[in-house]
Motif scaffolding. Structure first.
Motif, PDB file in Angstrom:
ATOM      1  N   SER A   1       0.814  -1.222   0.000  1.00 22.47           N
ATOM      2  CA  SER A   1       0.000   0.000   0.000  1.00 22.47           C
ATOM      3  C   SER A   1       0.848   1.274   0.000  1.00 22.47           C
ATOM      4  O   SER A   1       0.450   2.266  -0.597  1.00 22.47           O
ATOM      5  CB  SER A   1      -0.955   0.002   1.176  1.00 22.47           C
TER       6      SER A   1
ATOM      7  N   ASN B   1      -0.030   3.826  -3.110  1.00 25.49           N
ATOM      8  CA  ASN B   1      -0.605   5.164  -3.001  1.00 25.49           C
ATOM      9  C   ASN B   1       0.178   6.170  -3.836  1.00 25.49           C
ATOM     10  O   ASN B   1      -0.408   6.997  -4.534  1.00 25.49           O
ATOM     11  CB  ASN B   1      -0.660   5.603  -1.543  1.00 25.49           C
TER      12      ASN B   1
ATOM     13  N   SER C   1      -0.493   5.419  -7.511  1.00 24.96           N
ATOM     14  CA  SER C   1      -1.868   5.774  -7.893  1.00 24.96           C
ATOM     15  C   SER C   1      -1.955   7.272  -8.185  1.00 24.96           C
ATOM     16  O   SER C   1      -2.613   7.680  -9.136  1.00 24.96           O
ATOM     17  CB  SER C   1      -2.844   5.409  -6.779  1.00 24.96           C
TER      18      SER C   1
ATOM     19  N   HIS D   1     -10.876   4.820  -6.838  1.00 20.98           N
ATOM     20  CA  HIS D   1      -9.942   4.990  -5.722  1.00 20.98           C
ATOM     21  C   HIS D   1     -10.504   4.361  -4.450  1.00 20.98           C
ATOM     22  O   HIS D   1      -9.779   3.694  -3.698  1.00 20.98           O
ATOM     23  CB  HIS D   1      -9.675   6.481  -5.509  1.00 20.98           C
TER      24      HIS D   1
ATOM     25  N   ASN E   1      -8.879   1.323  -2.322  1.00 19.45           N
ATOM     26  CA  ASN E   1      -8.609   1.397  -0.878  1.00 19.45           C
ATOM     27  C   ASN E   1      -9.308   0.271  -0.128  1.00 19.45           C
ATOM     28  O   ASN E   1      -8.717  -0.345   0.771  1.00 19.45           O
ATOM     29  CB  ASN E   1      -9.045   2.749  -0.319  1.00 19.45           C
TER      30      ASN E   1
END
Length: 186
Positions: free
Chosen positions: A43, A47, A50, A106, A110
């Motif tokens: 993650s 992030n 992304s 998004h 998540n």
């Protein structure tokens, strides 16, 4: 590219627009592939990547709008005020729908990340429980082996004592018989 479109006319302009559309499609496919690859990465890295992908997608959309607007502005005669507002509203609506899709994507990303993290935590806890159970079963097996050995030893002792008791009874019986048969005892 939009500057080149403004300078071109006719077939050359059509060729440039077709080339742009092809390359735009390829770029969209590459971005989609990159988004798919982001699903399996940690993650912290996901992030940052992304965010970069969103910027690339935004820039790509901006370039596409510029090409379309330069293509439309050079092929159409000057529009009245109503046509300008109409195209602006259409553009605004398109941006809003893209923004909504981006936010939704998004959120899904998540949620999937959180689900994966929970699954990994549960798997680690389950693994630890399994290790604890295996250790406990090993200890119980050792206890059972020791108990079996003790019971086996006790069984041997009991059989030995029973044999000794039998021998003593047999000896006592023989002695009684000897006493009864002994002529001196009269």
């Amino acid at each position: 590219m939009p500057d080149r479109l403004l300078k071109c006319q006719g077939e050359e302009k059509k060729r440039l627009v077709r080339t742009f559309d092809e390359r735009h499609g390829e770029a969209v496919e590459v971005l989609q592939g990159m988004e798919q690859e982001l699903i399996g990465v940690p993650s912290s890295y996901r992030n940052a990547m992304s965010t970069r992908l969103r910027l690339f997608r935004r820039d790509l959309g901006k370039l596409q709008r510029e090409v379309k607007s330069s293509d439309l502005s050079s092929t159409r005669p000057a529009e009245g005020a109503y046509g300008i507002y109409s195209s602006q509203n259409e553009h605004s609506t398109q941006l809003q729908s893209q923004r909504a899709l981006l936010i939704q994507g998004h959120e899904h990303l998540n949620n999937a990340s959180q689900s994966i993290e929970r699954s990994q935590r549960i798997a680690a806890e389950t693994d630890q429980i399994g290790v604890d159970i295996i250790e406990e079963l090993g200890e119980q097996r050792e206890q059972l082996d020791r108990t079996r050995d003790r019971v086996s030893g006790i069984g041997k002792v009991c059989r030995h004592k029973a044999l000794i008791g039998k021998l003593w009874r047999h000896k006592a019986l023989i002695e009684k018989m000897m006493i009864w048969t002994d002529p001196r005892s009269d």
